[in-house]
Enzyme design. Structure first.
Site, PDB file in Angstrom:
ATOM      1  N   ASN A   1      44.614  49.303  40.111  1.00 58.85           N
ATOM      2  CA  ASN A   1      43.355  49.634  40.787  1.00 58.85           C
ATOM      3  C   ASN A   1      43.405  50.823  41.731  1.00 58.85           C
ATOM      4  O   ASN A   1      42.809  50.777  42.823  1.00 58.85           O
ATOM      5  CB  ASN A   1      42.816  48.393  41.518  1.00 58.85           C
ATOM      6  CG  ASN A   1      42.357  47.338  40.527  1.00 58.85           C
ATOM      7  OD1 ASN A   1      42.113  47.656  39.365  1.00 58.85           O
ATOM      8  ND2 ASN A   1      42.253  46.106  40.966  1.00 58.85           N
TER       9      ASN A   1
ATOM     10  N   SER B   1      35.621  46.939  40.517  1.00 57.26           N
ATOM     11  CA  SER B   1      36.188  47.050  41.858  1.00 57.26           C
ATOM     12  C   SER B   1      36.458  48.494  42.254  1.00 57.26           C
ATOM     13  O   SER B   1      36.511  48.807  43.444  1.00 57.26           O
ATOM     14  CB  SER B   1      37.434  46.176  42.018  1.00 57.26           C
ATOM     15  OG  SER B   1      38.300  46.333  40.955  1.00 57.26           O
TER      16      SER B   1
ATOM     17  N   SER C   1      43.551  38.027  36.790  1.00 53.40           N
ATOM     18  CA  SER C   1      43.385  39.237  37.608  1.00 53.40           C
ATOM     19  C   SER C   1      44.017  40.429  36.880  1.00 53.40           C
ATOM     20  O   SER C   1      44.849  40.258  35.974  1.00 53.40           O
ATOM     21  CB  SER C   1      44.073  39.051  38.966  1.00 53.40           C
ATOM     22  OG  SER C   1      45.477  39.037  38.791  1.00 53.40           O
ATOM     23  N   THR C   2      43.626  41.613  37.328  1.00 53.81           N
ATOM     24  CA  THR C   2      44.262  42.826  36.804  1.00 53.81           C
ATOM     25  C   THR C   2      45.776  42.715  36.977  1.00 53.81           C
ATOM     26  O   THR C   2      46.556  43.080  36.092  1.00 53.81           O
ATOM     27  CB  THR C   2      43.757  44.070  37.558  1.00 53.81           C
ATOM     28  OG1 THR C   2      42.348  44.132  37.419  1.00 53.81           O
ATOM     29  CG2 THR C   2      44.380  45.344  37.027  1.00 53.81           C
ATOM     30  N   GLY C   3      46.188  42.185  38.150  1.00 56.52           N
ATOM     31  CA  GLY C   3      47.616  42.078  38.445  1.00 56.52           C
ATOM     32  C   GLY C   3      48.344  41.271  37.384  1.00 56.52           C
ATOM     33  O   GLY C   3      49.361  41.716  36.831  1.00 56.52           O
TER      34      GLY C   3
ATOM     35  N   HIS D   1      44.896  43.802  51.636  1.00 58.11           N
ATOM     36  CA  HIS D   1      45.469  44.950  50.936  1.00 58.11           C
ATOM     37  C   HIS D   1      46.352  45.718  51.904  1.00 58.11           C
ATOM     38  O   HIS D   1      46.009  45.837  53.078  1.00 58.11           O
ATOM     39  CB  HIS D   1      44.362  45.932  50.486  1.00 58.11           C
ATOM     40  CG  HIS D   1      43.667  45.516  49.237  1.00 58.11           C
ATOM     41  ND1 HIS D   1      42.352  45.835  48.991  1.00 58.11           N
ATOM     42  CD2 HIS D   1      44.107  44.836  48.137  1.00 58.11           C
ATOM     43  CE1 HIS D   1      42.008  45.361  47.802  1.00 58.11           C
ATOM     44  NE2 HIS D   1      43.041  44.753  47.270  1.00 58.11           N
TER      45      HIS D   1
ATOM     46  N   HIS E   1      39.058  35.338  40.525  1.00 51.77           N
ATOM     47  CA  HIS E   1      40.371  34.905  40.053  1.00 51.77           C
ATOM     48  C   HIS E   1      40.909  33.738  40.881  1.00 51.77           C
ATOM     49  O   HIS E   1      40.514  33.546  42.020  1.00 51.77           O
ATOM     50  CB  HIS E   1      41.372  36.060  40.151  1.00 51.77           C
ATOM     51  CG  HIS E   1      40.809  37.344  39.647  1.00 51.77           C
ATOM     52  ND1 HIS E   1      40.386  37.498  38.358  1.00 51.77           N
ATOM     53  CD2 HIS E   1      40.584  38.526  40.273  1.00 51.77           C
ATOM     54  CE1 HIS E   1      39.923  38.732  38.209  1.00 51.77           C
ATOM     55  NE2 HIS E   1      40.025  39.364  39.356  1.00 51.77           N
TER      56      HIS E   1
HETATM   57  N1  CTP Z   1      47.328  40.874  44.760  1.00 50.08           N
HETATM   58  C1  CTP Z   1      48.034  39.833  45.336  1.00 50.08           C
HETATM   59  N2  CTP Z   1      47.867  39.565  46.664  1.00 50.08           N
HETATM   60  C2  CTP Z   1      47.006  40.283  47.422  1.00 50.08           C
HETATM   61  C3  CTP Z   1      46.277  41.342  46.848  1.00 50.08           C
HETATM   62  C4  CTP Z   1      46.456  41.611  45.501  1.00 50.08           C
HETATM   63  O1  CTP Z   1      48.801  39.152  44.666  1.00 50.08           O
HETATM   64  N3  CTP Z   1      46.890  39.997  48.734  1.00 50.08           N
HETATM   65  C5  CTP Z   1      47.561  41.190  43.324  1.00 50.08           C
HETATM   66  C6  CTP Z   1      46.552  40.526  42.386  1.00 50.08           C
HETATM   67  O2  CTP Z   1      47.217  40.129  41.202  1.00 50.08           O
HETATM   68  C7  CTP Z   1      45.583  41.649  42.078  1.00 50.08           C
HETATM   69  C8  CTP Z   1      46.477  42.884  42.135  1.00 50.08           C
HETATM   70  O3  CTP Z   1      47.445  42.600  43.152  1.00 50.08           O
HETATM   71  O4  CTP Z   1      44.952  41.539  40.808  1.00 50.08           O
HETATM   72  C9  CTP Z   1      45.724  44.158  42.505  1.00 50.08           C
HETATM   73  O5  CTP Z   1      44.985  43.934  43.687  1.00 50.08           O
HETATM   74  P1  CTP Z   1      43.428  44.266  43.805  1.00 50.08           P
HETATM   75  O6  CTP Z   1      43.258  45.696  43.561  1.00 50.08           O
HETATM   76  O7  CTP Z   1      42.895  43.659  45.039  1.00 50.08           O
HETATM   77  O8  CTP Z   1      42.898  43.468  42.515  1.00 50.08           O
HETATM   78  P2  CTP Z   1      41.557  42.625  42.297  1.00 50.08           P
HETATM   79  O9  CTP Z   1      40.389  43.466  42.663  1.00 50.08           O
HETATM   80  O10 CTP Z   1      41.649  41.311  42.936  1.00 50.08           O
HETATM   81  O11 CTP Z   1      41.674  42.353  40.771  1.00 50.08           O
HETATM   82  P3  CTP Z   1      40.637  42.652  39.648  1.00 50.08           P
HETATM   83  O12 CTP Z   1      40.666  44.137  39.451  1.00 50.08           O
HETATM   84  O13 CTP Z   1      41.201  41.916  38.486  1.00 50.08           O
HETATM   85  O14 CTP Z   1      39.319  42.082  40.091  1.00 50.08           O
END
Ligand code: CTP
Length: 316
Positions: free
Chosen positions: A132, A156, A242-244, A278, A290
Site C-alpha cells: 500500500n 485505501s 488483507s493485502t498483507g 501505522h 479484515h
Molecule cells: N498490518 C498489521 N498491523 C498493523 C498495520 C498493518 O499487521 N498495525 C498489516 C496488515 O496485514 C495489512 C498490511 O500490514 O494488510 C498493510 O497495512 P495497511 O496498508 O494498513 O493495509 P490495509 O489497508 O489494512 O489492508 P487492505 O489494503 O487489504 O485494506
C-alpha cells in the site's frame, strides 16, 4: 467508496490476550527460528490445489485476450471488458513464472516498526514486498529503502489518499510518491467495480514509462485473489483477507525464506508500550473489513511451523 462487505473495527488491544499468550509471543520473538523447507513446498502444493499458484498471479497477454471479460474479485456478479488499452498494459508473460528468491522481506504497515532498526535486515533480502505505497523517506533506519514489489490498493490508496486521482495536482502528488519505489507496482484493477474508473487513471499514469523509469505496472488477476481467499477460508479465515496476508501468500510461493516485518495489529507492543497503527501516519483505530487478529494468529502458527519468520520486536 462502497465496500460490499461493510466495515467493522479491528484495531486490537493485546491485553485482550492472556498473560501466558503474551509470554509465548515474547518467547517466540527471541527464540531462534528454524526454516521448514518441506513445509513450504507442501504449502505451495496446497495453493496449487486451490488454483492459487504463483503462475496465475497477474494478468498477461496470454490470459485474457482482448475483448474477453473478467470477473471482479470483490463484485463477483460484475464483468469487465479487456479493452485494447487494458491489454496493452499487460506483459507478454508473467515475470514470476520462472523466478525464485532465496530470501524475501514482506513489510506490513504496523507502528511496531517505529524505532525497530529493522531497515538493514529488510533491505538485506533478495526481494522486498511492501504494502500500500507506505512512506519510506525518513523511516529508512526502521523500514529500509529498497522495494521490488509494492501494492497499490484502489480504495485505501487511490480513493482515500489521492482523492480518486481527479486533478493534476493529485497525479503530481502520486508521481512524487512513486519516486521512492523501484520494481513492480501491483494494482488490483479488477477488485471493486466502482474502483475501475479511477484505477484506470492510475494505470495510465504508471504505463507511461517516461514518467516512472524502473517501475513496472502489473495488474493482479482477480481469479488469483479469489483463489487465495478460498484457500484461506479452508484455514478458518472467514473474512476478506488483507493485502498483507495476500502478499505473504505470494511471497511463500516465490521465496525459500519469507521474513515478515510490521505485522502487528495491536495497540501495544510486547512490553505493553502504546503503538501507532501505522509506522508512517497518525491513523487511529481504523475501520477494516479484515480480521487482523485471526490473520496474525495464523501467521504466528506458520512461524512456529517454520514456514515463515515473523519479526515481532526490535531488530537490534
Ligand atoms: N498490518 C498489521 N498491523 C498493523 C498495520 C498493518 O499487521 N498495525 C498489516 C496488515 O496485514 C495489512 C498490511 O500490514 O494488510 C498493510 O497495512 P495497511 O496498508 O494498513 O493495509 P490495509 O489497508 O489494512 O489492508 P487492505 O489494503 O487489504 O485494506
Amino acid at each position: 467508496v462502497i465496500d460490499p462487505e461493510g466495515e467493522a473495527t479491528m484495531w486490537m488491544d493485546i491485553t485482550n490476550h492472556s498473560a501466558p499468550q503474551i509470554e509465548e509471543m515474547r518467547a517466540l520473538a527471541y527464540k531462534s527460528w528454524t526454516a521448514n523447507k518441506d513445509g513450504v513446498l507442501k504449502f505451495r502444493q496446497q495453493l496449487e490445489e486451490y488454483k492459487a499458484s504463483v503462475m496465475n498471479t497477474i494478468l498477461t497477454q496470454n490470459n485474457p485476450k482482448p475483448g474477453q471479460q473478467v470477473r471482479y474479485s470483490l463484485n463477483r456478479d460484475a464483468l469487465a471488458n479487456i479493452t485494447s488499452e487494458i491489454f496493452d498494459f499487460l506483459p507478454e508473460e508473467s515475470p514470476f513464472s520462472k523466478v525464485r528468491f532465496p530470501k524475501c522481506s514482506v513489510v506490513g504497515g504496523s507502528g511496531i516498526l517505529v524505532n525497530s532498526k529493522c531497515g538493514e535486515g529488510i533491505d538485506g533480502a533478495d526481494f522486498i514486498f511492501r504494502c500500500n505505497l507506505p512512506d519510506l523517506k525518513g523511516f529508512e533506519m526502521d523500514v529500509g529503502r529498497k522495494s521490488n514489489l509494492t501494492t497499490i490498493n484502489t480504495v485505501s490508496i487511490i480513493a482515500k489518499r489521492y482523492n480518486f486521482m481527479q486533478t493534476m495536482s493529485d497525479s503530481k502528488k502520486f508521481i512524487r510518491k512513486l519516486q521512492g519505489f523501484q520494481g513492480y507496482l501491483w494494482m488490483p484493477l479488477f477488485g471493486l467495480k466502482s474502483g475501475l474508473s479511477y484505477s484506470m487513471r492510475v494505470a495510465r499514469l504508471l504505463h507511461k514509462s517516461g514518467d516512472i523509469p524502473n517501475r513496472k505496472l502489473i495488474i493482479s488477476n482477480p481469479e488469483h485473489f479469489v483463489a487465495v481467499q478460498d484457500f484461506w477460508r479452508t484455514k478458518f479465515l472467514s473474512t476478506r483477507i488483507s493485502t498483507g496476508l495476500y502478499v505473504v501468500t505470494l511471497a511463500l510461493s516465490l521465496c525459500d525464506e519469507t521474513n515478515l516485518y510490521g505485522f502487528w495489529p495491536f495497540s501495544r507492543d510486547l512490553n505493553l508500550r502504546p503503538l501507532k497503527y501505522h509506522y508512517y501516519d497518525d491513523l487511529d483505530g481504523p475501520l477494516s473489513v479484515h480480521s487482523f487478529t485471526e490473520e496474525f494468529n495464523t501467521m504466528l502458527k506458520m512461524h512456529k511451523d517454520g514456514l515463515l519468520r515473523m519479526h515481532l520486536d526490535q531488530c537490534t
